[in-house]
Design a protein around this motif. Structure first.
Motif, PDB file in Angstrom:
ATOM      1  N   GLU A 150     -37.555 -50.022   3.114  1.00 18.67           N
ATOM      2  CA  GLU A 150     -36.664 -49.485   2.079  1.00 18.67           C
ATOM      3  C   GLU A 150     -37.426 -48.919   0.882  1.00 18.67           C
ATOM      4  N   SER A 151     -38.739 -48.780   1.012  1.00 11.52           N
ATOM      5  CA  SER A 151     -39.528 -48.166  -0.068  1.00 11.52           C
ATOM      6  C   SER A 151     -39.621 -46.661   0.078  1.00 11.52           C
ATOM      7  N   ALA A 152     -39.192 -46.100   1.189  1.00  7.75           N
ATOM      8  CA  ALA A 152     -39.259 -44.642   1.319  1.00  7.75           C
ATOM      9  C   ALA A 152     -38.305 -44.167   2.405  1.00  7.75           C
ATOM     10  N   PHE A 153     -37.600 -43.100   2.091  1.00  6.52           N
ATOM     11  CA  PHE A 153     -36.726 -42.444   3.066  1.00  6.52           C
ATOM     12  C   PHE A 153     -37.296 -41.038   3.216  1.00  6.52           C
ATOM     13  N   ALA A 154     -38.228 -40.892   4.117  1.00  2.00           N
ATOM     14  CA  ALA A 154     -38.946 -39.611   4.161  1.00  2.00           C
ATOM     15  C   ALA A 154     -39.748 -39.501   5.442  1.00  2.00           C
ATOM     16  N   ASP A 155     -39.866 -38.266   5.944  1.00  3.82           N
ATOM     17  CA  ASP A 155     -40.763 -38.015   7.070  1.00  3.82           C
ATOM     18  C   ASP A 155     -42.157 -37.693   6.581  1.00  3.82           C
ATOM     19  N   HIS A 156     -42.230 -37.207   5.337  1.00  2.00           N
ATOM     20  CA  HIS A 156     -43.529 -36.856   4.773  1.00  2.00           C
ATOM     21  C   HIS A 156     -43.788 -37.684   3.526  1.00  2.00           C
ATOM     22  N   ASN A 157     -45.025 -38.131   3.366  1.00  8.14           N
ATOM     23  CA  ASN A 157     -45.435 -38.822   2.151  1.00  8.14           C
ATOM     24  C   ASN A 157     -45.651 -37.828   1.018  1.00  8.14           C
ATOM     25  N   GLN A 158     -46.005 -38.371  -0.159  1.00  7.13           N
ATOM     26  CA  GLN A 158     -46.378 -37.532  -1.304  1.00  7.13           C
ATOM     27  C   GLN A 158     -47.854 -37.147  -1.182  1.00  7.13           C
ATOM     28  N   HIS A 159     -48.191 -36.014  -1.648  1.00  6.90           N
ATOM     29  CA  HIS A 159     -49.534 -35.396  -1.744  1.00  6.90           C
ATOM     30  C   HIS A 159     -50.401 -35.524  -0.490  1.00  6.90           C
ATOM     31  N   GLY A 160     -51.699 -35.212  -0.599  1.00 10.22           N
ATOM     32  CA  GLY A 160     -52.525 -35.101   0.609  1.00 10.22           C
ATOM     33  C   GLY A 160     -51.977 -33.958   1.465  1.00 10.22           C
ATOM     34  N   MET A 161     -52.325 -33.941   2.745  1.00  6.97           N
ATOM     35  CA  MET A 161     -51.828 -32.876   3.625  1.00  6.97           C
ATOM     36  C   MET A 161     -50.310 -32.964   3.822  1.00  6.97           C
ATOM     37  N   ASP A 162     -49.753 -34.195   3.629  1.00  4.02           N
ATOM     38  CA  ASP A 162     -48.298 -34.317   3.746  1.00  4.02           C
ATOM     39  C   ASP A 162     -47.587 -33.461   2.694  1.00  4.02           C
TER      40      ASP A 162
END
Ligand code: NAD
Length: 497
Positions: free
Chosen positions: A455-467
Motif C-alpha cells: 500500500e506504499s505505491a500504486f504504480a507500474d513505474h517508480n519515481q526517477h531513474g530509468m523508470d
C-alpha cells in the motif's frame, strides 16, 4: 500585511480567480505567514491551457537543447541554495541543514536528467528481414500533472520535473498547500534558466485543483506522492479518465536489529532516521524490530538517553536536531497517538508531550520512544508521521522478517547485522521496495528508481531513474523498407524472414 501568494503560468506569477484561500503557517511561531489561493475550475483551465499551448514547441526541441536549460536551472538552484532552504524551513519546519540536503537530493535527479540525449535513445535492428529495418523511439506525452506532499517541497517536485521536462513534456505542479513557496521559487528559477513560458507551471490548491487535473482531457499523465488514501483515490480517478498514473503513498518503515549488530551504530542510525525532520519523512524509521530481550534492553537504554537530549527549536536557530511539526493539527494528531500507545499498553520510555517547547509558541513536540509495542496496537499499524519510535521485541530473525512482511506498507526497510549471510537472506526475501543493509534510510540515488510495494505505491513505474524516463514517454516502433519495384499484394499475415 500578510501576503497572498499566486499561481505560476506563462513564465510569471498568475493572480488567482478563486477567492478561497488557506493559511500558510510559520510552524516555529504558529503565526500565519501568508495566504494561499485555492484554485477553482477557472484557475485550473487557465493554467492547463497555458501548459498545453507550450507543449508542442518544447517537445519538438532537441533533447540536447532541453538539457541545456536543465544545466542552467541546476546552476541557478545551487546559486540560490541558502534562500531556497530558508523557504523550506520557514514553512515546513525542518532544520536548515536538512532543507539543504533535500534540495541536493532533488538536484541529483536534475543532474541525471541532463543526460537525456543518451537516456532517451531508442533501439535499432538492422535487417530484421530482407531489406527491412526496425527502430523504436520515445516521445513525450504532452501536459503532465505533478501532485506533491508537504514533507519534501523541493525534492519530490524535482523527482518529477527532471524526467518530465527533460523528455519534452510540460508540467502543471500542484504542490502541497502547506509549503508552496519553494515550488513557486523553483518555477521562477526555471524561467530565469530559459525554460519557455508554459513549460513549468504551478497550480495551487486543494482537492478541487487535484480533481481538475485528474479529469481534464488535456492532462496525459499524473504523478502523485502523498498519503495512501489519497494515492489510492488519485490512482483510481486518473485511471478512470484514461491517464497514465503513478501514485506513491504512506509508509511504516521497520528496522530489524539482530543480536550481532553494533548497537552504537544502530543507535546513531535510528536517531537520525526516526527523529530527523521530526519524523515527517516517508523513509523515516518508525519501528525497530529487535531480536532478543538482551539486545532490546541495551538498545532502548542507549536510545532513551539520546531521545531525552534531542535539541529542538526554530529551524533557523542554529545547529539543532529537530524543528517543529508542520501544523498544530498534525502536532496534536501525533500527540494523540502517543496517548493511544499508553492506553493500549505499550511502555512509554520517553514522552515527547512533556517537552518544554510543547507549551508554545509554535507546533513543537519532543521525541517519544515506546518499548514493548505489539502488532495489534494503533501505534504499530498506523503511519504516525511524527517523532515517535516504537520498539517491538521478537525472538528470532524469521519472526522479524514475518513482521515486516505482514505490515500493509512496504516502502523502506533496514536490517542491522554483522552477518553477510543473514543480511543477504533478508534483503532477498523481504516484501518491500527499498532495503538498507546497515543503512537506516535507504533512499535510492537518482540513477536508481524510488518506489515502495504493497500500500506504499500504486504504480507500474517508480519515481526517477530509468523508470522516470519510461513513465513520461510513449514508445513508437517504426518498421521500414525501401524496395525497388513492386512485389505484388500479400493477403497473409506478414512473416519476417
Ligand atoms: P496528503 O496525501 O495529505 O497530500 C498530498 C497531496 O494531495 C497534496 O498536494 C494535497 O493537496 C493533495 N490532497 C490532499 N487531500 C486530498 C484529497 N482528498 N483529494 C485530492 N487531493 C488531496 O499528504 P501530505 O500530508 O502532504 O504528505 C505526507 C504523506 O505523504 C505521508 O503519508 C508520507 O508517507 C507520504 N509520502 C510518501 C512518499 C513516497 O515516496 N512514498 C514520499 C513523501 C511523502
Amino acid at each position: 500585511m500578510t501576503p497572498t501568494l499566486s499561481h505560476f503560468a506563462r513564465g510569471a506569477r498568475l493572480p488567482a480567480h478563486s477567492t478561497r484561500t488557506s493559511p500558510i503557517y510559520d510552524p516555529a511561531t504558529g503565526r500565519v505567514a501568508a495566504h494561499l489561493p485555492l484554485a477553482d475550475a477557472t484557475d485550473a483551465r487557465r493554467v492547463i491551457d497555458d501548459a498545453a499551448a507550450a507543449a508542442g514547441a518544447w517537445g519538438e526541441r532537441s533533447a540536447s537543447d532541453r538539457a541545456q536549460v536543465l544545466f542552467k536551472f541546476r546552476e541557478l538552484c545551487l546559486a540560490n541554495r541558502d534562500a531556497i532552504a530558508r523557504l523550506i524551513s520557514n514553512e515546513h519546519g525542518k532544520v536548515l541543514a536538512d532543507a539543504r540536503g533535500e534540495l541536493q537530493r532533488g538536484l541529483e535527479v536534475i543532474e541525471f536528467a541532463c543526460g537525456i540525449p543518451h537516456l532517451m535513445k531508442g533501439e535499432f535492428s538492422d535487417g530484421v528481414s530482407r531489406g527491412i529495418d526496425m527502430h523504436s523511439l520515445r516521445q513525450p506525452l504532452g501536459v503532465v500533472a505533478a501532485i506533491t506532499p508537504f514533507n519534501f517541497p523541493a525534492m519530490v517536485p524535482l523527482w518529477m520535473l527532471g524526467p518530465a521536462l527533460a523528455t519534452g513534456n510540460v508540467v502543471v505542479l500542484k504542490p502541497s498547500e502547506r509549503d508552496p513557496s519553494c515550488p513557486l521559487r523553483l518555477a521562477e528559477l526555471w524561467s530565469e534558466a530559459g525554460g519557455p513560458p508554459g513549460t513549468f507551471n504551478v497550480l495551487n490548491g486543494d482537492k478541487e485543483a487535484v480533481d481538475a487535473l485528474l479529469t481534464d482531457p488535456l492532462v496525459q499523465a499524473v504523478s502523485f506522492v502523498g498519503s495512501t488514501p489519497v494515492a489510492r483515490y488519485v490512482h483510481e480517478a486518473a485511471g478512470k479518465h484514461g491517464k497514465r498514473v503513478q501514485a506513491m503513498g504512506g509508509a511504516k518503515n521497520h528496522c530489524v536489529v539482530l543480536p550481532d549488530a553494533d548497537l552504537a551504530q544502530v543507535a546513531d542510525a535510528l536517531m537520525g532516521a526516526a527523529y530527523g525532520s521530526a519524523g515527517e519523512r516517508c523513509m523515516a524509521i518508525s519501528i525497530a524490530v529487535v531480536v532478543g530481550d538482551a539486545t532490546a534492553d541495551a538498545l532502548v537504554a542507549r536510545l532513551a538517553e539520546r531521545v531525552r537530549a534531542l535539541e529542538i527549536g526554530a529551524p533557523t536557530e542554529g545547529n539543532l536536531d529537530m524543528g517543529p511539526l508542520v501544523t498544530s493539527a498534525h502536532r496534536d494528531r501525533v500527540a494523540e497517538y502517543v496517548s493511544a500507545g499508553v492506553a493500549e499498553g505499550a511502555t512509554l520510555v520517553v514522552d515527547g508531550r512533556a517537552h518544554p517547547r510543547v507549551a508554545g509558541p509554535g507546533f513543537f513536540l519532543g521525541g517519544s520512544l515506546f518499548d514493548r509495542v505489539t502488532s495489534g496496537m494503533s501505534i504499530y499499524q498506523d503511519e504516525i508521521f511524527g517523532p515517535v519510535l516504537c520498539v517491538v521485541r521478537v525472538s528470532s530473525a524469521d519472526e522479524a522478517l514475518a513482521l515486516c512482511d505482514s505490515h500493509r506498507y512496504g516502502n523502506g526497510v533496514a536490517i542491522f547485522t554483522r552477518s553477510g549471510g543473514a543480511a543477504r537472506d533478508f534483503a532477498h526475501r523481504v516484501q518491500c521496495g527499498m532495503v538498507g543493509v546497515n543503512v537506516a534510510i535507504p533512499v535510492p540515488l537518482a540513477f536508481y528508481s524510488f518506489g515502495g510495494w504493497k500500500e506504499s505505491a500504486f504504480a507500474d513505474h517508480n519515481q526517477h531513474g530509468m523508470d522516470g524516463v519510461r513513465f513520461y514517454t510513449r514508445v513508437k516502433t517504426v518498421t521500414s523498407r525501401w524496395p525497388e519495384g513492386t512485389s505484388g499484394a500479400s493477403f497473409v499475415m506478414p512473416v519476417l524472414r
